[in-house]
Design an enzyme around this catalytic site. Structure first.
Site, PDB file in Angstrom:
ATOM      1  CB  ALA A 199     -17.988  14.945  -9.489  1.00 43.16           C
TER       2      ALA A 199
ATOM      3  CG  ASP B   2     -14.284  12.095  -8.741  1.00 42.65           C
ATOM      4  OD1 ASP B   2     -14.923  12.809  -7.940  1.00 42.65           O
ATOM      5  OD2 ASP B   2     -13.847  12.525  -9.833  1.00 42.65           O
TER       6      ASP B   2
ATOM      7  CD1 TRP C 204     -13.057  16.088 -16.039  1.00 46.89           C
ATOM      8  CD2 TRP C 204     -12.240  15.846 -13.966  1.00 46.89           C
ATOM      9  NE1 TRP C 204     -12.969  17.335 -15.473  1.00 46.89           N
ATOM     10  CE2 TRP C 204     -12.473  17.219 -14.202  1.00 46.89           C
ATOM     11  CE3 TRP C 204     -11.735  15.466 -12.725  1.00 46.89           C
ATOM     12  CZ2 TRP C 204     -12.215  18.203 -13.249  1.00 46.89           C
ATOM     13  CZ3 TRP C 204     -11.483  16.434 -11.775  1.00 46.89           C
ATOM     14  CH2 TRP C 204     -11.712  17.791 -12.038  1.00 46.89           C
TER      15      TRP C 204
ATOM     16  CE  LYS D 127     -19.596  19.642 -12.373  1.00 49.70           C
ATOM     17  NZ  LYS D 127     -18.404  19.275 -11.738  1.00 49.70           N
TER      18      LYS D 127
HETATM   19  C1  PLP Z   1     -15.459  13.398 -12.629  1.00 49.74           C
HETATM   20  C2  PLP Z   1     -15.224  14.713 -11.965  1.00 49.74           C
HETATM   21  N1  PLP Z   1     -14.626  14.731 -10.770  1.00 49.74           N
HETATM   22  C3  PLP Z   1     -14.393  15.874 -10.124  1.00 49.74           C
HETATM   23  C4  PLP Z   1     -14.771  17.083 -10.660  1.00 49.74           C
HETATM   24  C5  PLP Z   1     -14.418  18.314  -9.882  1.00 49.74           C
HETATM   25  O1  PLP Z   1     -15.442  19.161  -9.634  1.00 49.74           O
HETATM   26  P1  PLP Z   1     -15.216  20.492  -8.791  1.00 49.74           P
HETATM   27  O2  PLP Z   1     -13.775  20.630  -8.481  1.00 49.74           O
HETATM   28  O3  PLP Z   1     -15.711  21.589  -9.677  1.00 49.74           O
HETATM   29  O4  PLP Z   1     -16.046  20.312  -7.580  1.00 49.74           O
HETATM   30  C6  PLP Z   1     -15.389  17.121 -11.912  1.00 49.74           C
HETATM   31  C7  PLP Z   1     -15.756  18.385 -12.524  1.00 49.74           C
HETATM   32  O5  PLP Z   1     -16.008  18.537 -13.673  1.00 49.74           O
HETATM   33  C8  PLP Z   1     -15.625  15.899 -12.574  1.00 49.74           C
HETATM   34  O6  PLP Z   1     -16.220  15.851 -13.756  1.00 49.74           O
END
Ligand code: PLP
Length: 396
Positions: free
Chosen positions: A210, A208, A127, A243
């Site tokens: 998510a 991570d 990401w 999500k």
């Molecule tokens: C791999 C990954 N980590 C973390 C996030 C962070 O998500 P959020 O800050 O929207 O909770 C995302 C969002 O797209 C993601 O794809």
């Protein structure tokens, strides 16, 4: 003061949003932005979330500050969702954060404080915001090989070889499940082998997570977090509710640390809380209040789990439909990986130029690196999409 500032490069994902909005073609398809969409093309608010919001609206009596670490009950509930009931709780601490991005930010700050300039190994690809957040906190980003682009699966031998040569104390960023952008996750036996190398070589995992619940289910998706928590002395975990609770804009997540003992865990949590205070002072409350209300009520929690299961099944059936469509059009199995990938994303194997052709000639929006959000498709659009991909690749 602003005279010497240059425009930053456009964010490859977010920059698609206004272009898509302005596109007047009625057949346009948005597979760019990473949000779940249902069969009608909307990003739904789960039933349990709506009900929780009603209850909060009626019961809430104040909007006074909560504090930089957020709501401890929320942290405990998310901690149990992520680590499971059997985790070494005396060594784990967490704080509530503004989404997963907020969690990664405070964790990166903590790493930087503990080990200024430390090397953090991230998968190639990852990401994009991972790299930005880590570098912004003064950390040194090193990439590790991740994807076998011929098969669409994890290039596990090369990955393992990379870690068997990493320096003790280096940090290893892992996507807990539903790897973004590839959709390729290690198998259980591969996670096991990787966890053993991490433990043996004294590497520190930063997991991570998510998309918990979007891959194989809430429990199964937490496999590697739980495995590592039983094997390593120290780890960091970033969790997002964006999500799986469908509360993207409410900015809800949590940052956890696992330390050698309770005393070190307290110190790390106190420093994490200082990071929060410095960066955003306090996390927003509404999203965590929703999550807490849902998880504390067995009926709401069951309904949320059922709706999350439906989202996962819908993505899976789109994946299977997509792989079948490519099979029909190509008489081959090159795109079978789409059915095996987990979560919303896959790399469809287009060059940036082909991604632009897809947008200009077929009104289909995907990220320039070839990432598609499978959940952005509707079942009726599967063949159109497959034909368009093959057309821009000159295969049709
Ligand atoms: C791999 C990954 N980590 C973390 C996030 C962070 O998500 P959020 O800050 O929207 O909770 C995302 C969002 O797209 C993601 O794809």
């Amino acid at each position: 003061m602003f005279d010497d500032l240059i425009m930053p490069p456009a964010d490859k994902i977010l920059s698609l949003m206004p272009i898509f909005r302005q596109d007047s073609r009625s057949n346009k398809i948005d597979l760019g932005v990473g949000v779940y969409r249902d069969a009608s093309g909307t990003t739904p608010i789960p039933r349990a979330v709506r009900e929780a919001e009603k209850r909060i609206h009626t019961a809430q009596t104040t909007k006074a500050y909560v504090g930089p670490a957020g709501d401890p009950v929320f942290c405990d509930l998310i901690g149990r969702l992520v680590f499971g009931e059997a985790a070494p709780w005396e060594r784990i601490r967490g704080i509530q954060t503004p989404g997963g991005a907020g969690a990664l930010t405070v964790l990166a700050g903590l790493i930087s404080l503990a080990r200024p300039g430390a090397a953090v190994h991230v998968p190639d690809p990852t990401w994009v915001n991972h790299v930005s957040i880590l570098e912004d906190n003064g950390l040194r980003v090193v990439t590790y090989p991740y994807l076998d682009r011929r098969t669409g699966e994890v290039d596990f031998d090369t990955l393992l070889d990379h870690f068997s040569r990493s320096e003790r104390g280096d940090i290893v960023l892992l996507h807990g499940c539903c790897h973004n952008p590839t959709g390729a996750d290690p198998s259980r036996s591969q996670w096991q082998a990787l966890a053993e190398i991490i433990a043996e070589r004294g590497l520190v995992p930063l997991v991570d997570i998510a998309y918990q619940g979007f891959g194989e289910g809430l429990e199964d998706d937490a496999f590697v977090v739980r495995l590592l928590a039983g094997m390593v002395p120290e780890m960091l975990v970033s969790s997002s509710c964006s999500k799986n609770f469908g509360i993207y804009r409410e900015r809800t997540g949590a940052a956890f640390i696992l330390a050698r003992n309770a005393d070190r865990a307290d110190a790390a949590k106190a420093q994490l809380t200082v990071r929060a205070r410095v960066v955003y002072s306090m996390p927003p409350d509404h999203g965590s209040a929703i999550v807490r209300t849902v998880l504390e009520d067995p009926a709401l929690a069951a309904d949320w789990r059922a709706e999350l299961d439906d989202m996962r099944s819908s993505i899976l059936s789109l994946r299977q439909g997509l792989a079948a469509s490519f099979r029909r059009f190509t008489n081959g199995s090159d795109y079978d990986f789409l059915a095996k990938n987990k979560g919303m994303f896959s790399l469809i194997g287009l060059t940036p130029g082909e991604a632009v052709m897809l947008r200009e000639q077929h009104a289909i929006y995907i990220v320039e690196d070839g990432r598609i959000n499978v959940a952005g498709l509707q079942a009726s659009q599967i063949d159109t999409f497959a034909e368009a991909v093959l057309a821009v690749r000159g295969k049709r």
